[in-house]
Design an enzyme around this catalytic site. Structure first.
Site, PDB file in Angstrom:
ATOM      1  CB  SER A   1      21.347  31.462  85.937  1.00 12.78           C
ATOM      2  OG  SER A   1      20.943  31.641  84.593  1.00 12.78           O
TER       3      SER A   1
ATOM      4  CE  LYS B   1      18.654  23.118  74.298  1.00 14.39           C
ATOM      5  NZ  LYS B   1      18.470  24.259  75.214  1.00 14.39           N
TER       6      LYS B   1
ATOM      7  CD  GLN C   1      18.930  30.187  80.370  1.00 12.18           C
ATOM      8  OE1 GLN C   1      18.045  30.817  80.921  1.00 12.18           O
ATOM      9  NE2 GLN C   1      18.708  29.035  79.762  1.00 12.18           N
TER      10      GLN C   1
ATOM     11  CG  ASP D   1      19.755  21.660  80.868  1.00  7.61           C
ATOM     12  OD1 ASP D   1      18.929  22.244  81.601  1.00  7.61           O
ATOM     13  OD2 ASP D   1      20.447  22.250  80.021  1.00  7.61           O
TER      14      ASP D   1
ATOM     15  NE  ARG E   1      26.723  30.548  76.207  1.00  4.51           N
ATOM     16  CZ  ARG E   1      25.646  29.999  76.767  1.00  4.51           C
ATOM     17  NH1 ARG E   1      24.824  29.258  76.033  1.00  4.51           N
ATOM     18  NH2 ARG E   1      25.376  30.197  78.046  1.00  4.51           N
TER      19      ARG E   1
ATOM     20  NE  ARG F   1      17.766  19.675  78.411  1.00  7.36           N
ATOM     21  CZ  ARG F   1      18.533  19.619  77.325  1.00  7.36           C
ATOM     22  NH1 ARG F   1      18.792  18.450  76.754  1.00  7.36           N
ATOM     23  NH2 ARG F   1      19.045  20.704  76.803  1.00  7.36           N
TER      24      ARG F   1
ATOM     25  NE  ARG G   1      12.068  28.509  81.474  1.00  6.01           N
ATOM     26  CZ  ARG G   1      13.133  28.006  80.864  1.00  6.01           C
ATOM     27  NH1 ARG G   1      13.062  27.629  79.603  1.00  6.01           N
ATOM     28  NH2 ARG G   1      14.263  27.874  81.515  1.00  6.01           N
TER      29      ARG G   1
ATOM     30  CE  LYS H   1      17.112  24.998  84.483  1.00  6.48           C
ATOM     31  NZ  LYS H   1      17.983  26.023  83.898  1.00  6.48           N
TER      32      LYS H   1
HETATM   33  C1  S3P Z   1      21.919  27.157  79.526  1.00 11.33           C
HETATM   34  C2  S3P Z   1      21.956  27.330  80.872  1.00 11.33           C
HETATM   35  C3  S3P Z   1      21.105  26.575  81.793  1.00 11.33           C
HETATM   36  C4  S3P Z   1      20.467  25.368  81.132  1.00 11.33           C
HETATM   37  C5  S3P Z   1      19.943  25.677  79.775  1.00 11.33           C
HETATM   38  C6  S3P Z   1      21.071  26.157  78.879  1.00 11.33           C
HETATM   39  C7  S3P Z   1      22.792  28.011  78.681  1.00 11.33           C
HETATM   40  O1  S3P Z   1      20.083  27.424  82.270  1.00 11.33           O
HETATM   41  O2  S3P Z   1      19.438  24.852  81.940  1.00 11.33           O
HETATM   42  O3  S3P Z   1      19.343  24.562  79.172  1.00 11.33           O
HETATM   43  O4  S3P Z   1      22.997  27.698  77.499  1.00 11.33           O
HETATM   44  O5  S3P Z   1      23.301  29.017  79.197  1.00 11.33           O
HETATM   45  P1  S3P Z   1      20.332  28.395  83.540  1.00 11.33           P
HETATM   46  O6  S3P Z   1      21.465  29.245  83.187  1.00 11.33           O
HETATM   47  O7  S3P Z   1      19.084  29.198  83.710  1.00 11.33           O
HETATM   48  O8  S3P Z   1      20.570  27.463  84.695  1.00 11.33           O
END
Ligand code: S3P
Length: 451
Positions: free
Chosen positions: A174, A28, A176, A326, A33, A402, A129, A353
Site C-alpha cells: 500500500s 489525484k 498509502q 484502481d 501529496r 470508479r 474503511r 477500497k
Molecule cells: C493511492 C494508493 C492506492 C490507491 C489509491 C491512491 C495513493 O491505495 O488505491 O486510490 O495515492 O497512495 P493503497 O495504497 O491503499 O493501495
C-alpha cells in the site's frame, strides 16, 4: 453534480465511435501529496494542474486548518505558503476527509509526529474503511490513536512529542501506508524505513526529493526498502501535476470497446508504478500507441492514442495488482466485451477500497447479463465477445466513483444501455467526466432528461 442532495441516476447508451481529444484532469495521488508537502515546507510551493476534485479539495482545506496559507488563481493554480516540518497548528475542528482514504491516511502520517491532537472523519464509505494499517505503524513513532472498533473513523490521533524512528514492514502492498510512514519520519530524528514486498506507486518518494528531503530506495531479497532522513527541512518548489492515468483509464477503455473509436489523450502519466492497466490491455490485443515520452515535474508522461480493438480474455497475475489497483473495475468492463475468460488474481485489497469493489463489480456485471465467478481475492469474467453485452441493468455505485465510471463506459458498448444509481460520486476524482465523454460522442443521459 455537486451540491445536489438527491441521488442522480445516469444512463449510458450504445454509442457511435468516440473521437477526439480527452484532456483528463491532474493526478489525484500527486495532487494530495503536493498540497501536504507544500504545507510541510518552508517558503512557497507552486502547484500547476492540481486536480480540483472533492477528495483533493478536502485535503486542501485540511492543510489550511493546519496553518498553511493557500492561494488559488483563476486558472486553478495554487501557491502554498507552508508552515515547515513539525510546525502544524492544532486544527480548531474535526478534519473531514470526505471519501478519501489517501487524504486521511497521508495527513495522519504527516501529523503523527507533531505534538497536536487531531480528530479525523469522513463520509460513510471512509468511516467503514480500515485505518489500523496506518495507525499501527504511527503508534511505533509514539503517536496515540483512539478510533471506533477496528480502528475506524472518527478517530483521534495524538501526535508524538518525542518521536522515535521506525523500521516498518508493511503487511499490505500500500502506497498509502508507505507514504504515511515516510511523512511521519520527516519530523523524527534519525532514519525511518519502510519495507514493501511489492513496489507501490512512488509519488511520495519523487516529490520528497523535489522538496529537498533525503530519500533512498534499496532492493533487498524481501522487496524494496525506502528510507527517509528525519528532521528534514523541506523547501517549497514548483510542482507540475501530470494527468491522472487512473482517470485516463475511462476514456481509454471506453474507446477500446466502442466500435470505430479513435481517441487521443495528451500528457498522461507513464509512471512505471502505475502502468499495470496498459500492460494488461496490450496483452488483450488493445491498439494503444504512446508517443512524445518526456518528463514533467519529475514524472514521466506521454501522449496516448487509443483505437477500438477486438480483445481477448487474459490471466492477470497477482503481482500486477499494485500497479493497476484502481483500474480493476474498468478492466472488468473491458473484459466483459472481450472474447473469452479474464481472470483477475490477488485482488483482495479491492474489498477495502471506497466500497467492496470485487462485490460491486461482480453484481454490476451480473445485472447486465455477464457471468462471473468470484472468490475472496479473485474474479473471473466470462467475456461476451461477438455475442455482445446485453446491458439493461442498474448498478449500485455504493459511494464509489470508479464503479460509477466503469459501468458508464461499459454501457456505451451494451445493447440496452446501463444505468448507475448515483453519478454525483464521480466528482470525487473526475469532475468533468460526463461533459468530457459526451464531447467524444458518448451518449450519457440523466434520468430526468429522459422523463
Ligand atoms: C493511492 C494508493 C492506492 C490507491 C489509491 C491512491 C495513493 O491505495 O488505491 O486510490 O495515492 O497512495 P493503497 O495504497 O491503499 O493501495
Amino acid at each position: 453534480m455537486a451540491g445536489n442532495d438527491e441521488p442522480q441516476e445516469l444512463i449510458s447508451f450504445r454509442s457511435g465511435p468516440l473521437r477526439g481529444t480527452a484532456s483528463v484532469p491532474g493526478d489525484k495521488s500527486v495532487s494530495h501529496r503536493a498540497l501536504i508537502l507544500g504545507a510541510l515546507s518552508v517558503g512557497r510551493t507552486g502547484i500547476q494542474g492540481l486536480l480540483e476534485s472533492q477528495d483533493v479539495l478536502n485535503t486542501e482545506r485540511a492543510m489550511q486548518a493546519f496553518g498553511a496559507r493557500i492561494v488559488r488563481d483563476e486558472d486553478g493554480h495554487r501557491v502554498v505558503h507552508g508552515v515547515g516540518t513539525g510546525a502544524f497548528a492544532e486544527p480548531a475542528d474535526v478534519i473531514d476527509c470526505g471519501n478519501s482514504g489517501t487524504g486521511v491516511r497521508l495527513i495522519m502520517g504527516a501529523a503523527a509526529t507533531q505534538p497536536i491532537a487531531v480528530t479525523y472523519t469522513g463520509d460513510p464509505s471512509l468511516r467503514s474503511r480500515p485505518m489500523e494499517r496506518v495507525t499501527g505503524p504511527l503508534r511505533l513513532f509514539g503517536a496515540r490513536a483512539y478510533g471506533r472498533s477496528g480502528g475506524r473513523l472518527p478517530l483521534t490521533l495524538i501526535g508524538a512529542r518525542n518521536p522515535v524512528p521506525v523500521s516498518f514492514e508493511s503487511p499490505v502492498p500500500s502506497a498509502q501506508v508507505k507514504s504515511a510512514v515516510l511523512l511521519a519520519g520527516l519530523n523524527t530524528p534519525g532514519i525511518s524505513r519502510v519495507l514493501e514486498p511489492v513496489p507501490t506507486r512512488d509519488h511520495t518518494e519523487r516529490l520528497l526529493r523535489s522538496f529537498g528531503a533525503e530519500v533512498a530506495t534499496a532492493n533487498t531479497n524481501g522487496g524494496q526498502v525506502i528510507s527517509v532522513t528525519g528532521h528534514a527541512e523541506l523547501t517549497g518548489c514548483e510542482v507540475v501535476v501530470p494527468r491522472d492515468p487512473s482517470s485516463a483509464a475511462f476514456p481509454v477503455c471506453a474507446a477500446l470497446v466502442t466500435e470505430g473509436s479513435d481517441v487521443r489523450i495528451p500528457g498522461v502519466s507513464r509512471n512505471p508504478t502505475r502502468n499495470g492497466l496498459y500492460v494488461t490491455l496490450l496483452e488483450m490485443g488493445a491498439c494503444l500507441e504512446f508517443s512524445g515520452e518526456r518528463e514533467t515535474g519529475g514524472e514521466p508522461v506521454a501522449d496516448l492514442r487509443v483505437r477500438f480493438s477486438e480483445l481477448k480474455g487474459v490471466d492477470v497475475p497477482a503481482e500486477r495488482a499494485p500497479s493497476m489497483i484502481d483500474e480493476y473495475p474498468v478492466l472488468a468492463a473491458v473484459a466483459a466485451c472481450a472474447d473469452g475468460r479474464t481472470t483477475l488474481r490477488g485482488i483482495g485489497e479491492l474489498r477495502v477500497k471506497e466500497c467492496d469493489r470485487i462485490d460491486a463489480t461482480a453484481r454490476g456485471l451480473e445485472a447486465n447479463g455477464i457471468s462471473v465467478d468470484e472468490t475472496g481475492d479473485s474474479l473471473v469474467i466470462h467475456g461476451r465477445g461477438t455475442a455482445g453485452v446485453p446491458g439493461g441493468g442498474i448498478v449500485g455505485t455504493r459511494l464509489d466513483h470508479r464503479i460509477a465510471m466503469a459501468f458508464l463506459c461499459l454501457g456505451l458498448a451494451s445493447r440496452d444501455g446501463i444505468a448507475i444509481d448515483d453519478g454525483r460520486v464521480i466528482d470525487t476524482s473526475f469532475p468533468g467526466f460526463v461533459p468530457l465523454m459526451r464531447g467524444l460522442g458518448a451518449r450519457l443521459e440523466t434520468s430526468d432528461a429522459r422523463a
